[in-house]
Design a protein around this motif. Structure first.
Motif, short mmCIF file in Angstrom:
data_model
loop_
_atom_site.label_atom_id
_atom_site.label_comp_id
_atom_site.label_asym_id
_atom_site.label_seq_id
_atom_site.Cartn_x
_atom_site.Cartn_y
_atom_site.Cartn_z
N CYS A 104 0.84 -1.20 0.00
CA CYS A 104 0.00 0.00 0.00
C CYS A 104 0.88 1.25 0.00
CB CYS A 104 -0.92 0.00 1.22
SG CYS A 104 -1.88 1.52 1.36
N VAL A 135 -0.02 4.21 0.60
CA VAL A 135 -0.41 5.20 1.61
C VAL A 135 0.14 4.81 2.99
CG1 VAL A 135 -2.34 6.39 2.72
CG2 VAL A 135 -2.48 5.76 0.29
N CYS A 136 -0.19 3.61 3.47
CA CYS A 136 0.26 3.23 4.82
C CYS A 136 1.54 2.39 4.78
CB CYS A 136 -0.85 2.48 5.56
SG CYS A 136 -1.29 0.89 4.83
N CYS A 152 -4.61 0.14 -0.14
CA CYS A 152 -5.31 -0.94 0.55
C CYS A 152 -6.75 -0.52 0.90
CB CYS A 152 -4.55 -1.39 1.78
SG CYS A 152 -4.66 -0.27 3.18
N CYS A 172 -7.09 2.15 3.68
CA CYS A 172 -6.73 3.50 3.24
C CYS A 172 -7.72 4.04 2.22
CB CYS A 172 -5.32 3.50 2.67
SG CYS A 172 -4.07 3.21 3.93
ZN LIG Z 1 -2.97 1.31 3.28
#
Ligand SMILES: [Zn+2]
Ligand SMILES: [Zn+2]
Length: 143
Positions: A92, A94-95, A132, A135
């Motif tokens: 992912c 983002v995270c 994901c 997110c």
């Molecule tokens: Zn994520």
């Protein structure tokens, strides 16, 4: 996996069974994908005398015996995991979470072998990046 199974893995590859190697496998089993530093810090709590060089040397030995696999991610340092079932990775953006995804890569490998004319293709290290589920929910909330 019990300690006995971990010892069996070492025996099968004809590697010497040492407390450091067992500790490395136990750490990876507990935490999944880990960097050398993660593994070292985990082991240090139990075996304070262990050095980073020893841990690294043992990780490389376990990797060349194919007990461990390395995983490269776009942002993290190289991570390691116990090589059990074939799987690909989802990452992912983002995270930055790295997730295992079990999929049969045989068809894909067969296709690539046929198209490329390669004599043999033995391993598929596939990492897919995206956003994901968790997110994506947060992102749609933000809009
Ligand atoms: Zn994520
Ligand atoms: Zn994995």
């Amino acid at each position: 996996m019990s300690k006995a199974i971990l010892i069996e893995m070492l025996k099968e590859k004809k590697l010497k069974i040492t407390p450091q190697r067992i500790a490395i496998l136990e750490e990876l089993e507990k935490n999944g994908h880990s960097t050398v530093d993660d593994i070292f810090n985990g082991i240090k709590l139990r075996v304070p005398s262990v050095s980073l060089a020893t841990v690294y040397k043992n990780i490389l030995a376990l990797q060349s015996a194919e007990i461990l696999k390395s995983v490269k991610t776009p942002t993290h340092k190289q991570k390691y995991e116990i090589n059990i079932k074939p799987h690909i990775h989802l990452f992912c953006k983002v995270c930055e979470n790295l997730q295992d995804f079990e999929i049969d890569t045989n068809e894909f490998k067969k296709y690539c072998k046929e198209k490329s004319g390669y004599y043999c293709i033995d391993e598929a290290s596939i990492l897919l990046t995206g956003i994901c589920k968790k997110c994506s929910k947060q992102q749609s909330k933000a809009i």
